[in-house]
Design a protein around this motif. Structure first.
Motif, PDB file in Angstrom:
ATOM      1  N   UNK A  21       0.823  -1.209   0.000  1.00 34.39           N
ATOM      2  CA  UNK A  21       0.000   0.000   0.000  1.00 34.39           C
ATOM      3  C   UNK A  21       0.855   1.256   0.000  1.00 34.39           C
ATOM      4  N   UNK A  22       1.911   1.258   0.781  1.00 33.96           N
ATOM      5  CA  UNK A  22       2.787   2.424   0.824  1.00 33.96           C
ATOM      6  C   UNK A  22       3.506   2.620  -0.504  1.00 33.96           C
ATOM      7  N   UNK A  23       3.908   1.546  -1.138  1.00 37.45           N
ATOM      8  CA  UNK A  23       4.558   1.636  -2.442  1.00 37.45           C
ATOM      9  C   UNK A  23       3.585   2.208  -3.475  1.00 37.45           C
ATOM     10  N   UNK A  24       2.374   1.694  -3.479  1.00 36.07           N
ATOM     11  CA  UNK A  24       1.373   2.168  -4.439  1.00 36.07           C
ATOM     12  C   UNK A  24       1.036   3.630  -4.182  1.00 36.07           C
ATOM     13  N   UNK A  25       0.917   4.027  -2.923  1.00 37.94           N
ATOM     14  CA  UNK A  25       0.617   5.419  -2.594  1.00 37.94           C
ATOM     15  C   UNK A  25       1.734   6.336  -3.070  1.00 37.94           C
ATOM     16  N   UNK A  26       2.968   5.905  -2.904  1.00 43.12           N
ATOM     17  CA  UNK A  26       4.099   6.716  -3.350  1.00 43.12           C
ATOM     18  C   UNK A  26       4.095   6.885  -4.865  1.00 43.12           C
ATOM     19  N   UNK A  27       3.658   5.862  -5.573  1.00 42.17           N
ATOM     20  CA  UNK A  27       3.593   5.959  -7.030  1.00 42.17           C
ATOM     21  C   UNK A  27       2.488   6.902  -7.484  1.00 42.17           C
ATOM     22  N   UNK A  28       1.378   6.874  -6.771  1.00 41.63           N
ATOM     23  CA  UNK A  28       0.205   7.624  -7.192  1.00 41.63           C
ATOM     24  C   UNK A  28       0.186   9.048  -6.648  1.00 41.63           C
ATOM     25  N   UNK A  29       0.625   9.238  -5.402  1.00 45.22           N
ATOM     26  CA  UNK A  29       0.467  10.532  -4.739  1.00 45.22           C
ATOM     27  C   UNK A  29       1.781  11.284  -4.678  1.00 45.22           C
ATOM     28  N   UNK A  30       1.752  12.468  -5.202  1.00 43.17           N
ATOM     29  CA  UNK A  30       2.879  13.389  -5.092  1.00 43.17           C
ATOM     30  C   UNK A  30       2.368  14.590  -4.308  1.00 43.17           C
ATOM     31  N   UNK A  31       2.502  14.512  -2.983  1.00 47.19           N
ATOM     32  CA  UNK A  31       1.928  15.534  -2.119  1.00 47.19           C
ATOM     33  C   UNK A  31       2.570  16.900  -2.339  1.00 47.19           C
ATOM     34  N   UNK A  32       3.868  16.935  -2.569  1.00 50.30           N
ATOM     35  CA  UNK A  32       4.538  18.217  -2.798  1.00 50.30           C
ATOM     36  C   UNK A  32       4.022  18.871  -4.075  1.00 50.30           C
ATOM     37  N   UNK A  33       3.832  18.079  -5.103  1.00 53.17           N
ATOM     38  CA  UNK A  33       3.291  18.603  -6.348  1.00 53.17           C
ATOM     39  C   UNK A  33       1.871  19.115  -6.169  1.00 53.17           C
ATOM     40  N   UNK A  34       1.098  18.386  -5.385  1.00 52.61           N
ATOM     41  CA  UNK A  34      -0.275  18.791  -5.098  1.00 52.61           C
ATOM     42  C   UNK A  34      -0.307  20.153  -4.398  1.00 52.61           C
ATOM     43  N   UNK A  35       0.557  20.338  -3.397  1.00 53.02           N
ATOM     44  CA  UNK A  35       0.606  21.603  -2.667  1.00 53.02           C
ATOM     45  C   UNK A  35       1.050  22.729  -3.591  1.00 53.02           C
ATOM     46  N   UNK A  36       2.040  22.482  -4.428  1.00 50.41           N
ATOM     47  CA  UNK A  36       2.545  23.501  -5.336  1.00 50.41           C
ATOM     48  C   UNK A  36       1.453  23.953  -6.319  1.00 50.41           C
ATOM     49  N   UNK A  37       0.747  23.014  -6.905  1.00 51.77           N
ATOM     50  CA  UNK A  37      -0.314  23.353  -7.857  1.00 51.77           C
ATOM     51  C   UNK A  37      -1.448  24.088  -7.143  1.00 51.77           C
ATOM     52  N   UNK A  38      -1.821  23.618  -5.958  1.00 52.75           N
ATOM     53  CA  UNK A  38      -2.892  24.277  -5.199  1.00 52.75           C
ATOM     54  C   UNK A  38      -2.500  25.710  -4.847  1.00 52.75           C
ATOM     55  N   UNK A  39      -1.244  25.925  -4.467  1.00 46.08           N
ATOM     56  CA  UNK A  39      -0.776  27.278  -4.157  1.00 46.08           C
ATOM     57  C   UNK A  39      -0.856  28.185  -5.383  1.00 46.08           C
ATOM     58  N   UNK A  40      -0.465  27.660  -6.526  1.00 46.28           N
ATOM     59  CA  UNK A  40      -0.499  28.457  -7.745  1.00 46.28           C
ATOM     60  C   UNK A  40      -1.924  28.801  -8.163  1.00 46.28           C
TER      61      UNK A  40
END
Length: 116
Positions: A21-40
């Motif tokens: 599950x952790x491996x799959x989450x790491x592949x699917x979720x890029x939290x830093x990218x999500x925050x950057x796009x949301x900020x923009x």
């Protein structure tokens, strides 16, 4: 024949990703990218408690050699909370629960000059 075992250190892999599950989450979720796009876009960033726990767990694994929050000093937990709040926009309540700190104490620490 070339096998994946020739290129992957399985001990390191299982240390970084103990479960599938952790491996799959790491592949699917890029939290830093999500925050950057949301900020923009000027949007609010909201993570579920499970996502928050995963972010804290991965940060502890990467930056603190996998030590549990309870084994960190209070100062280290405050510094980690300040970093996670800036980087991922996590709420004080989420951080307090994930780092085993009282909400009021953490809120006061994050407002202090020392942890800005």
């Amino acid at each position: 024949m070339v096998l994946p075992q020739s290129f992957v250190d399985w001990k390191v892999f299982y240390k970084v990703f103990p479960t599938a599950r952790q491996y799959q989450t790491a592949l699917v979720k890029d939290f830093e990218g999500y925050v950057m796009v949301a900020d923009q876009l000027g949007e609010d960033v909201r993570f579920t408690q499970e996502e928050t726990e995963w972010i804290i767990e991965q940060t502890l694994c990467n930056d603190y050699q996998g030590v549990s929050p309870g084994k960190l000093t209070t100062d280290e937990r405050f510094r980690l909370a300040a970093t996670l709040q800036k980087k991922y926009r996590l709420t004080v309540e989420q951080l307090a629960e994930g780092l085993c700190l009282p909400v009021r104490t953490l809120a006061q620490a994050l407002r202090s000059k020392q942890y800005r």
